[in-house]
Design an enzyme around this catalytic site. Structure first.
Site, PDB file in Angstrom:
ATOM      1  N   ARG A 230       0.619  -1.192  -0.072  1.00 25.54           N
ATOM      2  CA  ARG A 230       0.081  -0.014   0.005  1.00 25.54           C
ATOM      3  C   ARG A 230       0.741   1.191   0.000  1.00 25.54           C
ATOM      4  O   ARG A 230       1.881   1.334   0.739  1.00 25.54           O
ATOM      5  CB  ARG A 230      -0.914   0.246   1.374  1.00 25.54           C
ATOM      6  CG  ARG A 230      -1.985  -0.820   1.323  1.00 25.54           C
ATOM      7  CD  ARG A 230      -3.135  -0.585   0.158  1.00 25.54           C
ATOM      8  NE  ARG A 230      -4.499  -1.216   0.594  1.00 25.54           N
ATOM      9  CZ  ARG A 230      -4.695  -2.197  -0.531  1.00 25.54           C
ATOM     10  NH1 ARG A 230      -3.655  -2.419  -1.436  1.00 25.54           N
ATOM     11  NH2 ARG A 230      -5.830  -2.891  -0.199  1.00 25.54           N
ATOM     12  N   GLU A 259      -3.543   7.576  -4.915  1.00 25.43           N
ATOM     13  CA  GLU A 259      -3.502   6.829  -6.117  1.00 25.43           C
ATOM     14  C   GLU A 259      -5.012   6.876  -6.594  1.00 25.43           C
ATOM     15  O   GLU A 259      -6.001   6.765  -5.701  1.00 25.43           O
ATOM     16  CB  GLU A 259      -2.967   5.468  -6.314  1.00 25.43           C
ATOM     17  CG  GLU A 259      -3.642   4.587  -5.292  1.00 25.43           C
ATOM     18  CD  GLU A 259      -3.303   3.086  -5.214  1.00 25.43           C
ATOM     19  OE1 GLU A 259      -1.890   2.987  -5.314  1.00 25.43           O
ATOM     20  OE2 GLU A 259      -3.828   2.178  -5.365  1.00 25.43           O
ATOM     21  N   HIS A 277      -0.956   0.165  -9.764  1.00 24.82           N
ATOM     22  CA  HIS A 277      -1.587  -0.857  -9.109  1.00 24.82           C
ATOM     23  C   HIS A 277      -2.300  -2.115  -9.641  1.00 24.82           C
ATOM     24  O   HIS A 277      -3.399  -2.401  -9.670  1.00 24.82           O
ATOM     25  CB  HIS A 277      -2.769  -0.142  -8.303  1.00 24.82           C
ATOM     26  CG  HIS A 277      -3.163  -0.865  -7.045  1.00 24.82           C
ATOM     27  ND1 HIS A 277      -3.601  -0.274  -5.667  1.00 24.82           N
ATOM     28  CD2 HIS A 277      -2.985  -2.309  -6.588  1.00 24.82           C
ATOM     29  CE1 HIS A 277      -3.817  -1.096  -4.788  1.00 24.82           C
ATOM     30  NE2 HIS A 277      -3.551  -2.387  -5.332  1.00 24.82           N
TER      31      HIS A 277
END
Lengths: 313, 313
Positions: A230, A259, A277
């Site tokens: 994360r 993000e 991601h």
């Protein structure tokens, strides 16, 4: 009557399967408050896919809610304590994505040490032919690698690095029974002992800023930092400064603070390998995650135990 | 008197070490003919780094030549038969680059299956934030991988794929004692049995076009082809056509026919991951290759056996 709400953006296959369970689709959490109260009152299950914070306020809009089935292993967006207090089971989709995330981490470490991004660009642009070879990159095999967080994903990562003849070090809440891998009781000590570090801890308040300026400094000018966990785990401001000043050799990040908005200073750094991601973003794994999310919903709504709960209700 | 010529482009470290042995630097093979005859006559050792053909004609310009020490494991540019006929020992630099080439092959397979190139571009350009997630990529763990050529590099590649839970198949001149890995006696049969194929054979006439249109066809629409060997091994025209028409899902190439000039049709294909022949292009490995090249030169010139000869003189 709508018993299930499906929040987030799903594939056609998942959308169809959720609709088949009678779920009503909702593009985002924000739209929840605008639903009619009688619809909200009937909702018992929530299929959740997203990174927006899901707190007690949202839960209170669904007074009959019994289960929040998260799409993803990381459930740091969900206030689990608030859910538990309201008797709501929270589930996630662990394990089915371990392989993908571990594959990605190893690929990022190779790609960063071997300079894939400028190398690909040199062929695409014709620079290879016009200007000759690029500067030499760095060898990946044999590097000492520190895995920060030796949970299921961390162990899959470490196992993949063994035939690369990497010396494996790790930090975890407690030593694991992994012969040959060296435990460190502090992230700074881990960073000092290794060449590269791969971040594989869970997100949330407990690991906020765990990769501090001190850890980055300890990794040093030859080090590469990989994050597939994360964005919150890394002190991003400290990392940007270290990358800009060459106090760390490089980083490879699949996750970012805020993000999908990425700090523009990060996005233009040549010694960063940035990914959007995509830890679990494969056809195979997303299908398995969707299936597990639905199995959790079905189980709880049928009065059975959840398949993969994250809280005890 | 010049006993050693060093042809090619060397790092500062290698250049200094070669100069320390009394070697005279020559930028390319073409310059050989323009050297004065008395200088050429005194040359006994040639340090060679390059992919231009080194044949009997060039050797005849150096009548006292006793050893050609090639920088690199692949010596397909050197006419070994012509060297042997003239009593010239040819050496290469095997093994010291196995790790690098195997690392690269695995990194290419991950990067291609997981779509690294468009993913990095989406973060760099801001498209991730502006347009959302990319289409899903494909899972790498668990794929059935065929290794074409199970020599030392091929074995290093296969070993790295084991913890990725890949089923390993291979083609080689003869079955190897590798329990659990499946031998196929024909490249087409190998391609049919697997999802992805990694080319790891030696170059030269024996393997010219070994990855034929039939092999590519057999790999099929879900397959990815990785080449870290030599451009000559693949029927490049057939591969371009298959990639353009989607009859193969993707390719990742570190080597090309006519490199560093890359066919412009290849260079613009989105389902190709192109790299500029960086198989051994790391600081660590190139240093080890240079050291081995010099040890071979020194040994033969001192009247000892070469460390890693490729012919028997």
């Amino acid at each position: 009557m709508t018993r299930i709400l499906a929040i987030g953006s799903y594939t056609d296959t998942d959308s169809a399967a959720l609709a088949g369970m009678g779920a009503q689709a909702l593009p985002s959490l924000d739209a929840l408050a605008s639903l009619p109260q009688d619809l909200r009152s009937g909702v018992e299950g929530l299929a959740y896919k997203g990174h927006a914070a899901l707190g007690g306020d949202s839960m209170d809009l669904l007074p009959g809610l019994r289960v929040i089935a998260n799409f993803g292993v990381g459930y740091d967006a969900i206030d689990v304590e608030a859910a538990t207090a309201r008797g709501i089971v929270v589930t996630n989709t662990p394990d089915v994505l371990n392989d993908d995330v571990a594959d990605l981490a190893v690929g990022m470490l190779i790609a960063q040490n071997r300079g894939f991004e400028p190398a690909m660009a040199a062929v695409r642009s014709g620079d290879w032919s016009a200007k000759g070879d690029l500067p030499l990159a760095r060898k990946m095999s044999g590097r000492r690698v520190g895995v920060l967080g030796l949970g299921r994903i961390g162990q899959e990562i470490a196992a993949r690095l063994v035939p690369f003849k990497c010396e494996i070090h790790y930090w975890s809440r407690s030593p694991k029974s992994t012969p040959g891998w060296t435990f460190h009781d502090d992230p700074v000590a881990l960073a000092r002992a290794v060449d590269d570090m791969i971040v594989a801890v869970v997100g949330g308040p407990e690991t906020e800023g765990l990769v501090s300026a001190q850890v980055i400094e300890a990794l040093g000018t030859d080090g590469v930092l990989v994050n597939i966990a994360r964005g919150s785990v890394i002190d991003e401001a400290a990392l940007i400064e270290a990358l800009e000043q060459g106090r760390i050799r490089g980083a490879a990040l699949d996750v970012f603070r805020g993000e999908p908005h990425v700090d523009p200073r990060l996005a233009r750094l040549p010694n960063l390998l940035p990914l959007p991601h995509i830890g679990s973003a494969t056809v195979e794994t997303r299908a398995a995650m969707g299936a597990l999310q639905r199995r959790n919903l079905q189980a709880v709504l049928a009065g059975d135990a959840a398949v993969t709960p994250v809280n005890a209700v």
